[in-house]
Design a protein around this motif. Sequence first.
Motif, PDB file in Angstrom:
ATOM      1  N   LEU A  15      43.987  47.760  42.926  1.00 28.41           N
ATOM      2  CA  LEU A  15      43.507  47.290  41.619  1.00 28.41           C
ATOM      3  C   LEU A  15      43.800  45.802  41.457  1.00 28.41           C
ATOM      4  O   LEU A  15      42.927  45.023  41.056  1.00 28.41           O
ATOM      5  CB  LEU A  15      44.166  48.071  40.484  1.00 28.41           C
ATOM      6  CG  LEU A  15      43.805  49.550  40.352  1.00 28.41           C
ATOM      7  CD1 LEU A  15      44.615  50.187  39.242  1.00 28.41           C
ATOM      8  CD2 LEU A  15      42.325  49.741  40.124  1.00 28.41           C
ATOM      9  N   GLY A  16      45.027  45.406  41.766  1.00 29.36           N
ATOM     10  CA  GLY A  16      45.408  43.992  41.646  1.00 29.36           C
ATOM     11  C   GLY A  16      44.593  43.094  42.550  1.00 29.36           C
ATOM     12  O   GLY A  16      44.116  42.040  42.124  1.00 29.36           O
ATOM     13  N   CYS A  17      44.411  43.512  43.802  1.00 35.39           N
ATOM     14  CA  CYS A  17      43.612  42.711  44.740  1.00 35.39           C
ATOM     15  C   CYS A  17      42.159  42.635  44.298  1.00 35.39           C
ATOM     16  O   CYS A  17      41.542  41.570  44.351  1.00 35.39           O
ATOM     17  CB  CYS A  17      43.683  43.308  46.140  1.00 35.39           C
ATOM     18  SG  CYS A  17      45.234  43.037  46.986  1.00 35.39           S
ATOM     19  N   GLY A  18      41.611  43.762  43.864  1.00 39.87           N
ATOM     20  CA  GLY A  18      40.213  43.785  43.446  1.00 39.87           C
ATOM     21  C   GLY A  18      39.940  42.809  42.323  1.00 39.87           C
ATOM     22  O   GLY A  18      38.959  42.066  42.351  1.00 39.87           O
ATOM     23  N   VAL A  19      40.824  42.804  41.310  1.00 42.49           N
ATOM     24  CA  VAL A  19      40.627  41.908  40.173  1.00 42.49           C
ATOM     25  C   VAL A  19      40.902  40.464  40.571  1.00 42.49           C
ATOM     26  O   VAL A  19      40.071  39.572  40.357  1.00 42.49           O
ATOM     27  CB  VAL A  19      41.507  42.336  38.972  1.00 42.49           C
ATOM     28  CG1 VAL A  19      41.485  41.276  37.873  1.00 42.49           C
ATOM     29  CG2 VAL A  19      41.056  43.677  38.423  1.00 42.49           C
ATOM     30  N   SER A  20      42.061  40.197  41.144  1.00 39.96           N
ATOM     31  CA  SER A  20      42.444  38.800  41.388  1.00 39.96           C
ATOM     32  C   SER A  20      41.538  38.117  42.411  1.00 39.96           C
ATOM     33  O   SER A  20      41.169  36.946  42.231  1.00 39.96           O
ATOM     34  CB  SER A  20      43.905  38.702  41.817  1.00 39.96           C
ATOM     35  OG  SER A  20      44.117  39.329  43.063  1.00 39.96           O
ATOM     36  N   LEU A  21      41.155  38.810  43.460  1.00 42.02           N
ATOM     37  CA  LEU A  21      40.316  38.169  44.472  1.00 42.02           C
ATOM     38  C   LEU A  21      38.876  38.001  44.000  1.00 42.02           C
ATOM     39  O   LEU A  21      38.223  37.006  44.343  1.00 42.02           O
ATOM     40  CB  LEU A  21      40.391  38.939  45.783  1.00 42.02           C
ATOM     41  CG  LEU A  21      41.784  38.921  46.419  1.00 42.02           C
ATOM     42  CD1 LEU A  21      41.847  39.840  47.630  1.00 42.02           C
ATOM     43  CD2 LEU A  21      42.190  37.509  46.788  1.00 42.02           C
ATOM     44  N   THR A  22      38.386  38.929  43.211  1.00 42.61           N
ATOM     45  CA  THR A  22      37.056  38.753  42.629  1.00 42.61           C
ATOM     46  C   THR A  22      37.061  37.563  41.689  1.00 42.61           C
ATOM     47  O   THR A  22      36.129  36.742  41.686  1.00 42.61           O
ATOM     48  CB  THR A  22      36.604  40.034  41.905  1.00 42.61           C
ATOM     49  OG1 THR A  22      36.514  41.100  42.865  1.00 42.61           O
ATOM     50  CG2 THR A  22      35.244  39.848  41.231  1.00 42.61           C
TER      51      THR A  22
END
Length: 172
Positions: free
Chosen positions: A139-146
């Motif tokens: 979840l964290g990677c999906g949001v922050s990298l997007t």
Amino acid sequence: MGLFSRSEPDPQPASASATPTSGSLAPLTRDRIARALEARGYTYGIDADGDIGGRWDDHVFYFLRIGPQREVLQVRGRWNRSVPATELAAVLELANAWNTDTIFPKVYVRVEAGELGVYGELAVDYEHGVSDEQIDLHLGCGVSLTLSFFERLDERYPDAVEAARVRSAEQG
């Protein structure tokens, strides 16, 4: 037998024979996604279809369960800016460069009613279960990298950023 010519799959995933622990694997559920978001202090809502979504830096994100058993977590964000479809080639060039240089999230562009819809998407298959830590990480990677990709677009289209700010101020 070659690496890609196995005739039989492993009878049981390695995690299935492990003794359950606090980090054990369990099916992906909407409640587990919600708990992970709450633990991060994120504000979210649930729509009429039961999908979890929210806004980060004024961009809409959804946290979906897809696949035959709803075992795939998909974190999908949409860039909240308006850019005319005439910019398709330039935005595609940015998206293709991102997809070439980074592993995830995948980014893509669609023409929607004469304007461009730009999306970032991270999908992870949890067919054999998932730990709470993995859900949190993805979840964290999906949001922050997007959001990182959306920042690149914002740098390229500052007028679209300003127009979105004005539109947001008028609405709220």
